[in-house]
Each structure stands twice: as structure tokens, then as C-alpha cells.
Design an enzyme around this catalytic site. Structure first.
Site, mmCIF file in Angstrom:
data_model
loop_
_atom_site.group_PDB
_atom_site.id
_atom_site.type_symbol
_atom_site.label_atom_id
_atom_site.label_comp_id
_atom_site.label_asym_id
_atom_site.label_seq_id
_atom_site.Cartn_x
_atom_site.Cartn_y
_atom_site.Cartn_z
ATOM 1 N N TYR A 56 0.851 -1.189 0.000
ATOM 2 C CA TYR A 56 0.000 0.000 0.000
ATOM 3 C C TYR A 56 0.893 1.246 0.000
ATOM 4 C CZ TYR A 56 -3.450 -3.512 1.438
ATOM 5 O OH TYR A 56 -4.236 -4.634 1.525
ATOM 6 N N HIS A 119 1.102 -12.002 1.406
ATOM 7 C CA HIS A 119 0.003 -11.268 0.767
ATOM 8 C C HIS A 119 -0.660 -12.072 -0.345
ATOM 9 C CE1 HIS A 119 -1.205 -6.790 -0.072
ATOM 10 N NE2 HIS A 119 -2.222 -7.586 -0.257
ATOM 11 N N LEU A 199 -17.101 -4.205 1.653
ATOM 12 C CA LEU A 199 -18.103 -3.353 0.991
ATOM 13 C C LEU A 199 -17.985 -3.483 -0.529
ATOM 14 C CD1 LEU A 199 -17.711 -0.181 3.260
ATOM 15 C CD2 LEU A 199 -19.267 -2.129 3.530
ATOM 16 N N ARG A 201 -15.548 -3.096 -2.442
ATOM 17 C CA ARG A 201 -14.741 -1.980 -2.956
ATOM 18 C C ARG A 201 -15.593 -0.732 -3.183
ATOM 19 N NH1 ARG A 201 -9.575 -4.609 -4.499
ATOM 20 N NH2 ARG A 201 -9.926 -6.773 -4.018
ATOM 21 N N GLY A 202 -16.624 -0.628 -2.340
ATOM 22 C CA GLY A 202 -17.489 0.546 -2.380
ATOM 23 C C GLY A 202 -18.834 0.273 -3.048
ATOM 24 N N PHE A 203 -18.964 -0.836 -3.810
ATOM 25 C CA PHE A 203 -20.251 -1.111 -4.475
ATOM 26 C C PHE A 203 -21.358 -1.271 -3.429
ATOM 27 C CE2 PHE A 203 -20.882 -2.372 -9.082
ATOM 28 C CZ PHE A 203 -22.207 -1.947 -9.109
HETATM 29 N N1 LIG Z 1 -5.348 -9.038 1.152
HETATM 30 C C1 LIG Z 1 -5.625 -8.371 0.059
HETATM 31 O O1 LIG Z 1 -5.212 -8.720 -1.060
HETATM 32 C C2 LIG Z 1 -6.498 -7.151 0.162
HETATM 33 C C3 LIG Z 1 -7.066 -6.592 -1.008
HETATM 34 C C4 LIG Z 1 -7.890 -5.474 -0.869
HETATM 35 C C5 LIG Z 1 -8.126 -4.931 0.380
HETATM 36 N N2 LIG Z 1 -7.533 -5.482 1.493
HETATM 37 C C6 LIG Z 1 -7.765 -4.913 2.860
HETATM 38 O O2 LIG Z 1 -9.169 -4.758 3.080
HETATM 39 C C7 LIG Z 1 -9.448 -3.421 3.430
HETATM 40 C C8 LIG Z 1 -10.834 -3.016 2.957
HETATM 41 O O3 LIG Z 1 -10.969 -3.246 1.567
HETATM 42 P P1 LIG Z 1 -11.157 -2.080 0.502
HETATM 43 O O4 LIG Z 1 -10.664 -0.797 1.075
HETATM 44 O O5 LIG Z 1 -10.597 -2.569 -0.776
HETATM 45 O O6 LIG Z 1 -12.710 -2.056 0.205
HETATM 46 P P2 LIG Z 1 -14.045 -1.817 1.032
HETATM 47 O O7 LIG Z 1 -13.779 -1.682 2.466
HETATM 48 O O8 LIG Z 1 -14.950 -2.879 0.532
HETATM 49 O O9 LIG Z 1 -14.532 -0.416 0.394
HETATM 50 C C9 LIG Z 1 -13.759 0.735 0.489
HETATM 51 C C10 LIG Z 1 -14.429 1.809 -0.344
HETATM 52 O O10 LIG Z 1 -15.720 2.117 0.174
HETATM 53 C C11 LIG Z 1 -15.791 3.481 0.581
HETATM 54 N N3 LIG Z 1 -16.563 3.496 1.844
HETATM 55 C C12 LIG Z 1 -16.253 2.882 3.010
HETATM 56 N N4 LIG Z 1 -17.225 3.047 3.927
HETATM 57 C C13 LIG Z 1 -18.193 3.780 3.320
HETATM 58 C C14 LIG Z 1 -19.457 4.271 3.748
HETATM 59 N N5 LIG Z 1 -19.931 4.036 4.970
HETATM 60 N N6 LIG Z 1 -20.185 4.997 2.854
HETATM 61 C C15 LIG Z 1 -19.721 5.249 1.619
HETATM 62 N N7 LIG Z 1 -18.533 4.799 1.140
HETATM 63 C C16 LIG Z 1 -17.771 4.072 1.991
HETATM 64 C C17 LIG Z 1 -14.349 3.942 0.735
HETATM 65 O O11 LIG Z 1 -14.231 5.305 0.425
HETATM 66 P P3 LIG Z 1 -13.740 6.401 1.506
HETATM 67 O O12 LIG Z 1 -12.381 6.023 1.955
HETATM 68 O O13 LIG Z 1 -13.758 7.650 0.701
HETATM 69 O O14 LIG Z 1 -14.771 6.385 2.603
HETATM 70 C C18 LIG Z 1 -13.659 3.101 -0.351
HETATM 71 O O15 LIG Z 1 -13.841 3.720 -1.622
HETATM 72 C C19 LIG Z 1 -8.302 -2.621 2.769
HETATM 73 O O16 LIG Z 1 -8.174 -1.334 3.319
HETATM 74 C C20 LIG Z 1 -7.134 -3.531 3.028
HETATM 75 O O17 LIG Z 1 -6.666 -3.347 4.356
HETATM 76 C C21 LIG Z 1 -6.747 -6.588 1.397
#
Ligand SMILES: NC(=O)c1ccc[n+]([C@@H]2O[C@H](COP(=O)([O-])OP(=O)(O)OC[C@H]3O[C@@H](n4cnc5c(N)ncnc54)[C@H](OP(=O)(O)O)[C@@H]3O)[C@@H](O)[C@H]2O)c1
Length: 311
Positions: A56, A119, A199, A201-203
Site C-alpha cells: 500500500y 500477501h 463493501l 470496494r465501495g459497491f
Molecule cells: N489481502 C488483500 O489482497 C487485500 C485486497 C484489498 C483490500 N484489502 C484490505 O481490506 C481493506 C478493505 O478493503 P477495501 O478498502 O478494498 O474495500 P471496502 O472496504 O470494501 O470499500 C472501500 C471503499 O468504500 C468506501 N466506503 C467505506 N465506507 C463507506 C461508507 N460508509 N459509505 C460510503 N462509502 C464508503 C471507501 O471510500 P472512503 O475512503 O472515501 O470512505 C472506499 O472507496 C483494505 O483497506 C485492506 O486493508 C486486502
């Protein structure tokens, strides 16, 4: 905040964690002060588990998380990950692991990493060799617990035979169901799950935009759910889930997180947000209880997850 056990080695964390990827990469321009406020708000509201990775921002995300958590280091668990080259190919060669983990300790400003993940599976390096290196860090007191991410059942078994694996981190959400196939093996071995991108990825956040609003270089344009032939159908599913959530007095993101908490008691979702208000909204999902009938209603709306692939 409720607590959950991850694995059988003693790692206990808040039922909802915090994912810090977006503070460094993936979701457009970042604002460090806002991200630090969001991280600290999560802690004030009971979150004790924070997730980052070398990848990251190649240390940028780790440094920001280390800064945010420095005053409360002894109250939280921090997870990080190694295993990619700068061109995002797998690299779990022993010398690369050592270089990255030593840098992570510095970036995070910690004496030990609470949870260290590989990872991504690296087909070029036997997982036994990878875990052998991770185990040396545990023996040296520089890592407490071990995890794997983006891998398969065979590798989980082989790794666990070298050193107990506490956590599998896998993409899991109402939209992404593939990792359900790994639940039997982790349940058998007593391994916990950290559910990433809960979430979708925001969907599943209520913030989904008309397709034309995503920039051509936004990585989500390459995810199957965002593809033109799938997009409208997914928006329709999300609309129905949003209506269902509001009947429960919840937002869509809260429903998505509560759904994961209801799947198994060893699953810890790690939603990511750089906004303190949205962090608070997501964490409030811990108080939403979904009944068997609620889960059936969600299954009727999205029987197989989102339409299209998760990658
Ligand atoms: N192991 C892996 O390969 C891997 C891959 C991907 C992710 N991850 C981990 O999982 C964590 C979470 O996954 P992610 O960040 O990809 O996706 P997520 O949590 O599914 O979604 C994040 C997205 O949703 C938005 N969001 C979050 N809460 C919201 C709410 N209440 N209302 C409206 N929009 C909202 C965020 O925007 P804002 O920031 O603008 O609120 C961002 O654009 C990552 O941070 C990482 O630590 C791990």
C-alpha cells in the site's frame, strides 16, 4: 465492541477491524490528516485491529498507520503483509521477505508486528519455505501471529503444518462469495478469517456512482462488477439491498458488514474508509443483528453474489 478470536494461538481482536489500503492507494487522492482522524476515530469507537501492507504505497501506508497508532500502540493489533514486486507480481523469496519485514518494522515504528501475512501465493516458492522464514520472525519475537492471503486450501494445509496459521485474509462480501469454498478447511484447522473488501470496494457502500463517473484509470473499471454488461444488474441488486437495509434501520454498508458478522463467529470484516464519519457508520454495524429470515431475504436478493467476477 464485541471481540472475536482469530485462530487458536491467542489473537483476539474487535469484531470489526479497519483496513488502511485506501489511505495510501486505490481510491483516489488521499488526505493524510483526514486518514489519521479516521483511524483514531475507529479506535475511539472500539476498533483494535488495523490492517495494512508493504504494497500500500510501498511503505507509505505503513508509515501513516504507524504515525496514527503510535500514541495507542499498546491498545491495538497491527497486521501487515509482504509478497509483491513493484510491478505487482508475487515475490515470496526468503531474502525478499526479510528485506520487506525489516522495513515494515521500521515503517510501522514497532518492535513487533502482531500479524504478518504472506500477501499472495507465490507459485515459485514452496509455501513451507515461506512460512519457515515467517516462523523465524516469531522465534525472534518480531512477529506474534502468522496469516496467509489470496491462497488456496492446499497451501493453507502445507503452511499450517510448518507453523500454526492464525488467519486467512480473503475477499468476502455479499458480492464476493468465492472464499466460502475455503471455510471448511479453515474451520477444520481452527484458523480465523479476516474478510477484506467487505463493501465490495465501495459497491455495497451506498456511494456507488453512475458508471460514467469512474475515471478510465480507476482500478474498479477492471473489476467484473463494474463491466458495462453487469453494472446495471448490480446497481439493481444494490437498490434492493438498500431498501431491505432501511427496513432494518441500517445503511447499506452496515447491512454488508452485519451480514459478514452473521456468517461465522470467526470472521472479522475490515472495511476501509478515510472519513471519520463513514468509519463511525461502518462500526455501528456491530449492533445490527440479522435473523435467519433476514439472511434468507438477502440470499433471495443476491443468491450468488454480485454479477460478474470480483477481479
Ligand atoms: N489481502 C488483500 O489482497 C487485500 C485486497 C484489498 C483490500 N484489502 C484490505 O481490506 C481493506 C478493505 O478493503 P477495501 O478498502 O478494498 O474495500 P471496502 O472496504 O470494501 O470499500 C472501500 C471503499 O468504500 C468506501 N466506503 C467505506 N465506507 C463507506 C461508507 N460508509 N459509505 C460510503 N462509502 C464508503 C471507501 O471510500 P472512503 O475512503 O472515501 O470512505 C472506499 O472507496 C483494505 O483497506 C485492506 O486493508 C486486502
Amino acid at each position: 465492541m464485541q471481540q472475536r478470536n482469530l485462530g487458536q494461538q491467542g489473537l483476539t481482536v474487535s469484531a470489526i477491524g479497519y483496513g488502511a489500503m485506501g489511505t495510501a492507494i486505490g481510491y483516489g487522492p488521499t488526505d493524510d490528516a483526514g486518514s489519521i482522524s479516521a483511524i483514531r476515530r475507529a479506535h475511539e469507537l472500539g476498533v483494535t485491529h488495523f490492517d495494512t501492507a508493504e504494497m500500500y504505497g510501498w511503505g507509505v501506508g505503513e508509515k501513516l498507520l504507524g504515525t496514527a497508532l503510535a500514541p495507542i500502540r499498546d491498545q491495538v493489533t497491527i497486521a501487515t503483509k509482504f509478497g509483491f514486486t513493484p510491478s505487482f507480481a508475487p515475490n515470496s523469496r526468503p531474502e525478499h521477505i526479510r528485506t520487506v519485514v525489516d522495513a515494515s518494522l521500521q515503517n510501522l515504528r514497532v518492535d513487533s508486528i502482531d500479524l504478518l501475512y504472506q500477501h499472495v501465493h507465490d507459485p515459485a516458492v514452496p509455501v513451507e519455505e515461506v512460512v519457515g522464514v515467517m516462523k523465524q520472525y516469531v522465534e525472534a519475537g518480531k512477529v506474534k501471529y502468522l496469516g496467509l492471503s489470496n491462497t488456496n486450501a492446499e497451501s493453507i494445509r502445507k503452511a499450517h503444518a510448518v507453523h500454526p496459521i492464525s488467519v486467512l485474509q480473503s475477499e468476502y462480501s455479499i458480492f464476493a462469495r468465492e472464499s466460502e469454498s475455503l471455510l471448511p478447511v479453515i474451520e477444520e484447522l481452527g484458523i480465523g478469517m479476516v474478510a477484506y473488501s467487505p463493501l465490495a470496494r465501495g459497491f455495497l457502500s451506498g456511494a456507488v456512482q453512475p458508471r460514467s463517473a469512474y475515471a478510465a484509470d480507476d482500478f474498479r473499471q477492471r473489476i467484473g462488477w463494474w463491466e458495462p454488461e453487469n453494472y446495471d444488474e448490480n446497481v439493481e441488486i444494490v437498490g434492493q439491498l438498500t431498501q431491505f437495509a432501511s427496513r432494518k434501520g441500517a445503511s447499506l454498508s452496515q447491512l454488508a458488514i452485519a451480514w459478514l458478522l452473521a456468517q461465522r463467529d470467526y470472521i472479522v470484516p475490515i472495511p476501509g474508509s478515510r472519513n471519520a464519519g463513514r468509519v463511525a457508520e461502518n462500526i455501528a454495524a456491530v449492533d445490527i443483528t440479522l435473523t435467519v429470515a433476514d439472511l434468507a431475504a438477502i440470499a433471495a436478493i443476491a443468491p450468488a453474489g454480485g454479477v460478474g467476477s470480483r477481479a
